[in-house]
Write a protein that holds these residues in place. Structure first.
Motif, PDB file in Angstrom:
ATOM      1  N   THR A 143      43.370  46.746  34.886  1.00  0.00           N
ATOM      2  CA  THR A 143      43.260  46.187  36.233  1.00  0.00           C
ATOM      3  C   THR A 143      42.148  46.944  36.953  1.00  0.00           C
ATOM      4  OG1 THR A 143      45.050  47.680  36.822  1.00  0.00           O
ATOM      5  CG2 THR A 143      45.649  45.385  36.490  1.00  0.00           C
ATOM      6  N   GLU A 162      45.183  45.492  28.160  1.00  0.00           N
ATOM      7  CA  GLU A 162      44.967  44.978  29.511  1.00  0.00           C
ATOM      8  C   GLU A 162      44.544  46.087  30.460  1.00  0.00           C
ATOM      9  OE1 GLU A 162      45.201  41.853  30.314  1.00  0.00           O
ATOM     10  OE2 GLU A 162      46.207  41.071  28.519  1.00  0.00           O
ATOM     11  N   ARG A 167      37.702  41.242  33.569  1.00  0.00           N
ATOM     12  CA  ARG A 167      39.027  41.096  32.948  1.00  0.00           C
ATOM     13  C   ARG A 167      39.199  39.767  32.232  1.00  0.00           C
ATOM     14  NH1 ARG A 167      43.567  41.593  37.370  1.00  0.00           N
ATOM     15  NH2 ARG A 167      45.161  41.902  35.806  1.00  0.00           N
ATOM     16  N   TRP A 168      38.403  38.802  32.591  1.00  0.00           N
ATOM     17  CA  TRP A 168      38.525  37.488  31.954  1.00  0.00           C
ATOM     18  C   TRP A 168      37.803  37.451  30.610  1.00  0.00           C
ATOM     19  CZ3 TRP A 168      40.077  38.301  36.716  1.00  0.00           C
ATOM     20  CH2 TRP A 168      41.154  37.564  37.206  1.00  0.00           C
ATOM     21  N   LYS A 169      37.262  38.591  30.198  1.00  0.00           N
ATOM     22  CA  LYS A 169      36.717  38.721  28.838  1.00  0.00           C
ATOM     23  C   LYS A 169      37.574  39.743  28.107  1.00  0.00           C
ATOM     24  CE  LYS A 169      31.898  37.594  29.826  1.00  0.00           C
ATOM     25  NZ  LYS A 169      30.535  38.141  29.899  1.00  0.00           N
ATOM     26  N   PRO A 170      38.678  39.297  27.489  1.00  0.00           N
ATOM     27  CA  PRO A 170      39.683  40.233  26.977  1.00  0.00           C
ATOM     28  C   PRO A 170      39.234  41.048  25.766  1.00  0.00           C
ATOM     29  CG  PRO A 170      40.234  37.973  26.376  1.00  0.00           C
ATOM     30  CD  PRO A 170      39.071  37.892  27.316  1.00  0.00           C
ATOM     31  N   ARG A 189      41.773  41.356  20.965  1.00  0.00           N
ATOM     32  CA  ARG A 189      41.945  41.640  22.398  1.00  0.00           C
ATOM     33  C   ARG A 189      42.061  43.142  22.595  1.00  0.00           C
ATOM     34  NH1 ARG A 189      43.778  37.556  25.777  1.00  0.00           N
ATOM     35  NH2 ARG A 189      44.621  39.077  27.215  1.00  0.00           N
ATOM     36  N   ALA A 208      50.226  42.404  42.075  1.00  0.00           N
ATOM     37  CA  ALA A 208      50.897  43.298  43.025  1.00  0.00           C
ATOM     38  C   ALA A 208      52.417  43.271  42.835  1.00  0.00           C
ATOM     39  CB  ALA A 208      50.529  42.919  44.462  1.00  0.00           C
ATOM     40  N   TRP A 213      46.466  35.297  28.458  1.00  0.00           N
ATOM     41  CA  TRP A 213      46.705  34.704  29.783  1.00  0.00           C
ATOM     42  C   TRP A 213      45.440  34.079  30.359  1.00  0.00           C
ATOM     43  CZ3 TRP A 213      43.638  36.804  33.533  1.00  0.00           C
ATOM     44  CH2 TRP A 213      43.192  38.112  33.357  1.00  0.00           C
ATOM     45  N   GLN A 214      44.300  34.517  29.851  1.00  0.00           N
ATOM     46  CA  GLN A 214      43.046  33.950  30.366  1.00  0.00           C
ATOM     47  C   GLN A 214      42.934  32.464  30.031  1.00  0.00           C
ATOM     48  OE1 GLN A 214      43.198  36.882  28.681  1.00  0.00           O
ATOM     49  NE2 GLN A 214      41.995  38.436  29.758  1.00  0.00           N
ATOM     50  N   GLY A 274      53.542  48.665  51.901  1.00  0.00           N
ATOM     51  CA  GLY A 274      52.378  47.795  51.752  1.00  0.00           C
ATOM     52  C   GLY A 274      52.019  47.481  50.307  1.00  0.00           C
ATOM     53  N   LEU A 275      52.945  47.726  49.380  1.00  0.00           N
ATOM     54  CA  LEU A 275      52.629  47.476  47.967  1.00  0.00           C
ATOM     55  C   LEU A 275      52.787  46.005  47.610  1.00  0.00           C
ATOM     56  CD1 LEU A 275      54.326  50.603  46.345  1.00  0.00           C
ATOM     57  CD2 LEU A 275      52.018  50.345  47.245  1.00  0.00           C
ATOM     58  N   ARG A 301      38.630  36.670  44.388  1.00  0.00           N
ATOM     59  CA  ARG A 301      39.532  35.668  43.819  1.00  0.00           C
ATOM     60  C   ARG A 301      40.781  35.491  44.676  1.00  0.00           C
ATOM     61  NH1 ARG A 301      38.741  34.585  38.071  1.00  0.00           N
ATOM     62  NH2 ARG A 301      37.046  35.855  37.262  1.00  0.00           N
ATOM     63  N   LEU A 302      41.244  36.626  45.275  1.00  0.00           N
ATOM     64  CA  LEU A 302      42.429  36.536  46.128  1.00  0.00           C
ATOM     65  C   LEU A 302      42.115  35.839  47.447  1.00  0.00           C
ATOM     66  CD1 LEU A 302      43.968  40.121  45.745  1.00  0.00           C
ATOM     67  CD2 LEU A 302      45.009  37.999  44.976  1.00  0.00           C
ATOM     68  N   LEU A 336      45.608  47.696  46.140  1.00  0.00           N
ATOM     69  CA  LEU A 336      46.875  47.244  46.719  1.00  0.00           C
ATOM     70  C   LEU A 336      46.613  46.107  47.713  1.00  0.00           C
ATOM     71  CD1 LEU A 336      48.406  50.794  47.306  1.00  0.00           C
ATOM     72  CD2 LEU A 336      48.930  49.171  45.477  1.00  0.00           C
ATOM     73  N   PRO A 337      47.666  45.336  48.018  1.00  0.00           N
ATOM     74  CA  PRO A 337      47.460  44.163  48.875  1.00  0.00           C
ATOM     75  C   PRO A 337      46.979  44.540  50.281  1.00  0.00           C
ATOM     76  CG  PRO A 337      49.620  44.078  47.824  1.00  0.00           C
ATOM     77  CD  PRO A 337      49.051  45.429  47.552  1.00  0.00           C
ATOM     78  N   PRO A 367      44.420  37.371  39.753  1.00  0.00           N
ATOM     79  CA  PRO A 367      44.890  38.609  40.360  1.00  0.00           C
ATOM     80  C   PRO A 367      46.168  38.463  41.189  1.00  0.00           C
ATOM     81  CG  PRO A 367      43.133  37.690  41.696  1.00  0.00           C
ATOM     82  CD  PRO A 367      43.293  36.768  40.511  1.00  0.00           C
ATOM     83  N   PHE A 368      46.629  37.194  41.408  1.00  0.00           N
ATOM     84  CA  PHE A 368      47.795  36.985  42.276  1.00  0.00           C
ATOM     85  C   PHE A 368      49.058  37.593  41.681  1.00  0.00           C
ATOM     86  CE2 PHE A 368      44.713  33.713  43.203  1.00  0.00           C
ATOM     87  CZ  PHE A 368      44.646  33.793  44.581  1.00  0.00           C
ATOM     88  N   GLU A 397      50.619  62.523  32.110  1.00  0.00           N
ATOM     89  CA  GLU A 397      51.716  62.041  32.957  1.00  0.00           C
ATOM     90  C   GLU A 397      53.072  62.203  32.254  1.00  0.00           C
ATOM     91  OE1 GLU A 397      51.314  58.302  35.163  1.00  0.00           O
ATOM     92  OE2 GLU A 397      53.247  57.740  34.325  1.00  0.00           O
ATOM     93  N   HIS A 431      38.138  40.999  42.204  1.00  0.00           N
ATOM     94  CA  HIS A 431      39.573  40.820  42.430  1.00  0.00           C
ATOM     95  C   HIS A 431      39.840  40.260  43.834  1.00  0.00           C
ATOM     96  CE1 HIS A 431      43.809  42.228  41.713  1.00  0.00           C
ATOM     97  NE2 HIS A 431      43.813  42.453  43.015  1.00  0.00           N
TER      98      HIS A 431
END
Lengths: 320, 393
Positions: A44, A42, A67-70, A39, B88, B54-55, B212-213, A138-139, A112-113, B84-85, A279, A135
Motif C-alpha cells: 500500500t 501486496e 499497485r495496479w501492476k502486481p 505476483r 482503510a 484483485w486488479q 480517524g482511522l 482515486r479516492l 489514513l482517511p 483504494p476504497f 516488530e 491513492h
C-alpha cells in the motif's frame, strides 16, 4: 539509514532488475519483477522494501510504482555520495538483469482517511508520496503537494507532477520554501499532512504544523531520532511466551541481543528503530517505545521494535 | 469453451453440490454458465489466481450475481470494494481482529465452549448444529461485538438471508426474506451507539473511528458486517468440523492421541466442506486462462468449495474427499485468498480451538446417530442438522 548488515535470514525473495533509468540528477529508478514472473506481495502507499545488496549492505527504499501492476516493484535511489556503500553501489554496480534479495514490503507510513491532504516532499522524499497521490486521486479527496529540491534537474518525477495544486520550490530559483506560511494558507481542520524528506525538513514541517494548529501530521524519517539518554536505562525481565524462556535484559543490552543470545531467531535489519523489521508482539507489560516508526508510539501497546525499545514495567511478556 | 446449462443455485445442486462441482472441474478451467450469462471456475489453480488478482477480478460490482454497476445497488463495505476504497476499513478490521487483539477473549470463549460440550454430554444424543455449532457463535460473537441483551438468535436467519441474496432471485432467496425487515430492525437497534460496549470489538472499531482511522459513519457498518459475516459462516464451519470428526472415527482417535492436531483440524474441515461455497467477481479487462479468454466486464462465479476438492491440488496424502488430519491444508480457499481473504479467520479459529479443546478434554467418542440434513443457501453450504452421539471420558 545504517550500514549494518541484516543479521538474520527471514522472508526474502529474489527479484530481477528489469529497468534502470536516470530520472533526475543523481537519481536512478529501478524496476524489479519476480524471477518467475509471478505476483509480488501486496503493498500500500507508504510501504518500503529492504534491498539486500551483494556488498553486504541492507537499505530501505519506498515503493514508488503502481499497485495496479502486481508483478512489479519500483524504487528511486539518490546517490548520497558519502560512500557508505548503499546508494553508491546501486548507482555503480546494479544493472538490468541482476538479481537481488528483497525483504518486505512493510508499511510504517500508511495513508489514513481524510477530506484533504497536504503532501510535503523534500528531494528524494518524493518517492512514497507518488503512490499516495495516486491513492487520494482515486479516492476523490482534495490534495496539494509542496515539493522542494535543490534544482529542478535534481527533482525526480517532476514531469508527472503538474497542476494548480502542486507547488515546486527549487532552491536555486526561489530559495527555501517557508513551510509555516504555506501550511497557514492551506491547512484545514480535516487535513492530514504527509511529509517525507531529510530529518531537518521533517522536524521543521512538524513544528510548522504544530504552530499552525490545524491538521494532523504524519512523517517518515530517513534516519533515526537522536538516541535517548542511556544513563537512565534500567534492567528488566522478558518472558518469551513461545520459547518458554525468561531472560534478564541488563541496562547495557537490547531485548534483541538478549533474545538472540538465548538462541531465539529474530529478524532485524536497521537495529536503530527505523525500519520496523524486528516488530514483536507484546503480550503483557508496558513497553518503552524508542523507535522512530510510530508518530504516536503511546497509542501502540501490543507491538514493539525490540532492537531499541525497552520496558517501563519490570516484566515484559513477548510473542517470541 | 465448455458450456453448462445447469443452474448452480437449483435445489438439487445445493442438495448434492460436490457431484456438480466434480462435473464442473472435469469440463475445463473456465465454463460458460448459459443460464446466467456468466462464467464459472471450479478448479483450484484458476480459482486461487482469480481471488488473488484483485486488479482484474474486481469485487466492487458486488460479489453476488447482481452487477451493482448496472443496478446501482449499494456495495457492502470492504467485501465489495477494491483498493483504494477497500484499504482503510480493512486495516482497522485486521487490527481489531488480529490474534493479539483476540487474546483477551480466549478464556471466556473456552469456558463457553466447555459449558456447551458438558451440556451435550448430559443428553448424549444431540443435533451437533443446534447443541454446539450454533450456540457457540451466538453466545460469543454478539457479546464480543458489544451487542448485548437478548434476541441474538435472529442473527442466524438474518445472515442466512444476506448470503442468499448473493444468488439469483429464486424461491430460496424469497423464502428467507420473510421476516428480514424485523431482523434488520433488531440489528439496527443494537447498533445504536449506547449499546456498543467500550471493551468489545465493537468498541475497538468505534475507538478507531474516533482516531480517524475510518469514517465514523463506517464504524456502524463495520460492526453490522461482522454480525452478518461472523455467524452462519462459523456455524457451518464448526458444523463441518463436528460432522468430519463424527464420520471419520480414525481421525477422531488421532486427534485424541495427539491434541496438537487441533491446529489443523478446523482448516482441514473447512477445506473438506467449505462454509462459503461461492462468490462472484467482475472482470476489468480480458483475462486469458488456458485457451479461453474471459472478456472484460463480465461476472465470474468462483467455486471455493470445488477448488478445495480439486484432485489436481489435493491428492496427498489421500484423495480430496477424505477428511485427513495428516494433510497440510495450507493454501485452501475456504477463507478466500488475497486482499479480501476472510479478515475474521482468527475469530473462527479461536472459536474452533475452544470447541476442540473442550471436546478433546471431555469427550471419549463421537459417532453419527442419523442422517445429516443440508442447509440450503445460495452461497454458504453446510448442514441444518447433524445427529451425533457423544460419550464422556
Amino acid at each position: 539509514m545504517t550500514d549494518r548488515r541484516s543479521t538474520a535470514g527471514g522472508q526474502r525473495r529474489l527479484l530481477e532488475v528489469t529497468d534502470k533509468s536516470t530520472i533526475a540528477t543523481n537519481v536512478v529508478s529501478l524496476t524489479f519483477r519476480d524471477v518467475d514472473g509471478g505476483r509480488l506481495p501486496e503493498w500500500t502507499p507508504g510501504s518500503h522494501i529492504d534491498l539486500h545488496l551483494p556488498n553486504g549492505a541492507t537499505r530501505q527504499y519506498s515503493l514508488c510504482g503502481n499497485r495496479w501492476k502486481p508483478g512489479e516493484y519500483r524504487i528511486a535511489v539518490l546517490k548520497e555520495g558519502h560512500g557508505r556503500g548503499g546508494s553508491d553501489f546501486i548507482h555503480q554496480h546494479v544493472n538490468v538483469g541482476d538479481r537481488l534479495a528483497i525483504g518486505g514490503p512493510r508499511n510504517n507510513f500508511a495513508i489514513l482517511p481524510a477530506q484533504h491532504y497536504i503532501f510535503i516532499a523534500g528531494g528524494i522524499g518524493i518517492t512514497p508520496i507518488i503512490p499516495m497521490i495516486d491513492h487520494v486521486r482515486r479516492l476523490g479527496a482534495r490534495w496539494e503537494l509542496l515539493y522542494g529540491g535543490r534544482t529542478r534537474e535534481s527533482m525526480a518525477f517532476l514531469n508527472t507532477l503538474q497542476g494548480d495544486n502542486i507547488t515546486i520550490f527549487a532552491k536555486n530559483e526561489h530559495g527555501r520554501m517557508c513551510l509555516r506560511r504555506e501550511l497557514e494558507k492551506r491547512s484545514q481542520d480535516s487535513t492530514r499532512v504527509y511529509c517525507c524528506g531529510p530529518a531537518e525538513m521533517v522536524s521543521d514541517a512538524a513544528a510548522a504544523v504544530r504552530s499552525v494548529g490545524r491538521a494532523r501530521f504524519h512523517s517518515e524519517h530517513f534516519s533515526a531520532k537522536s538516541p535517548p539518554n542511556r544513563l537512565n536505562d534500567r534492567e528488566f525481565d522478558i518472558h518469551l511466551a513461545r520459547s518458554g524462556k525468561t531472560l534478564l535484559v541488563t541496562a547495557g543490552s537490547s531485548i534483541l541481543d538478549v533474545a538472540r543470545g538465548a538462541g531465539v531467531v529474530v529478524l532485524s535489519s536497521c537495529e536503530t528503530g527505523t525500519c520496523g523489521t524486528c516488530e514483536t508482539g507484546v503480550l503483557a507489560g508496558v513497553p518503552d517505545h524508542r523507535d522512530s516508526i510510530h508518530d504516536d508510539p503511546d497509542a501502540v501497546s501490543d507491538i514493539m521494535y525490540i532492537c531499541v525499545s525497552r520496558s517501563q514495567s519490570p516484566h515484559l511478556t513477548l510473542d517470541l | 469453451m465448455p458450456i453448462c446449462d445447469d443452474d448452480p443455485f437449483a435445489t438439487d445442486v445445493l442438495l448434492d453440490p460436490h457431484a456438480f462441482y466434480s462435473k464442473v472441474r472435469e469440463m475445463g478451467d473456465v465454463i460458460w454458465l448459459s443460464r446466467y450469462r456468466a462464467y464459472m471456475i471450479g478448479r483450484y489453480a484458476p480459482v486461487r489466481n482469480a481471488l488473488e488478482d484483485w486488479q482484474r477480478f474486481s469485487s466492487s460490482a458486488g460479489v453476488g450475481i447482481e452487477d451493482f454497476e448496472t443496478t446501482g445497488h449499494d456495495r457492502s463495505l470492504t467485501l465489495e470494494e477494491d483498493p483504494p476504497f477497500h484499504d482503510a476499513s480493512r486495516a482497522v478490521f485486521s487490527h481489531v481482529l488480529s490474534p493479539r487483539s483476540l487474546q483477551k477473549l480466549r478464556d471466556s470463549w473456552f469456558d463457553t465452549a466447555d459449558g456447551l460440550v458438558q451440556s451435550a454430554l448430559h443428553i448424549g444424543t444431540v443435533d451437533a448444529v443446534a447443541a454446539l455449532a450454533q450456540p457457540l457463535p451466538v453466545a460469543v460473537i454478539p457479546q464480543a461485538l458489544g451487542v448485548g441483551g437478548s434476541g441474538q438468535e435472529c442473527l442466524i436467519p438474518y445472515a442466512d438471508y444476506m448470503f442468499n441474496s448473493f444468488g439469483p432471485e429464486n424461491d430460496l432467496r424469497r423464502a428467507s426474506s420473510v421476516g428480514q425487515e424485523d431482523r434488520a430492525a433488531w440489528v439496527t437497534a443494537q447498533l445504536e451507539l449506547n449499546k456498543l460496549a467500550e471493551s468489545g470489538i465493537g468498541g475497538d472499531i468505534w475507538a478507531a473511528s474516533q482516531r480517524g482511522l475510518v469514517d465514523p459513519d463506517d464504524a456502524h457498518l463495520m460492526v453490522r458486517a461482522l454480525l452478518a459475516a461472523g455467524m452462519d459462516t462459523t456455524v457451518h464451519g464448526l458444523g463441518s468440523l463436528l460432522y468430519a470428526l463424527a464420520s471419520h472415527p480414525r481421525q477422531w482417535e488421532a486427534l485424541r492421541r495427539d491434541p496438537a492436531l487441533a491446529s489443523v483440524a478446523f482448516d482441514e474441515a473447512i477445506r473438506w466442506e467449505s462454509p462459503v461455497h461461492r462468490f462472484f467477481r467482475k472482470t476489468r479487462e480480458p483475462v486469458r486462462i488456458g485457451d479461453v479468454t474471459i472478456p472484460a466486464n463480465v461476472k465470474v462465479l468462483l467455486l471455493f468449495a470445488s477448488a478445495n476438492r480439486d484432485a489436481r491440488r489435493w491428492s496427498e496424502p489421500s484423495e480430496p474427499e477424505a477428511f485427513d488430519l495428516a494433510r497440510n491444508p495450507a493454501g485452501h480457499v475456504a477463507f478466500g485468498m488475497g486482499i479480501h481473504q476472510c479478515v475474521g479467520q482468527h475469530v473462527a479459529r479461536l472459536e474452533a480451538s475452544a470447541l476442540l479443546h473442550a471436546m478433546v478434554t471431555r469427550v471419549r467418542s463421537i459417532e453419527m446417530a442419523g442422517d445429516v440434513t443440508r442447509n440450503l443457501n445460495n452461497s454458504v453450504g453446510g448442514w441444518a442438522s447433524i445427529p451425533i452421539q457423544i460419550t464422556g471420558c
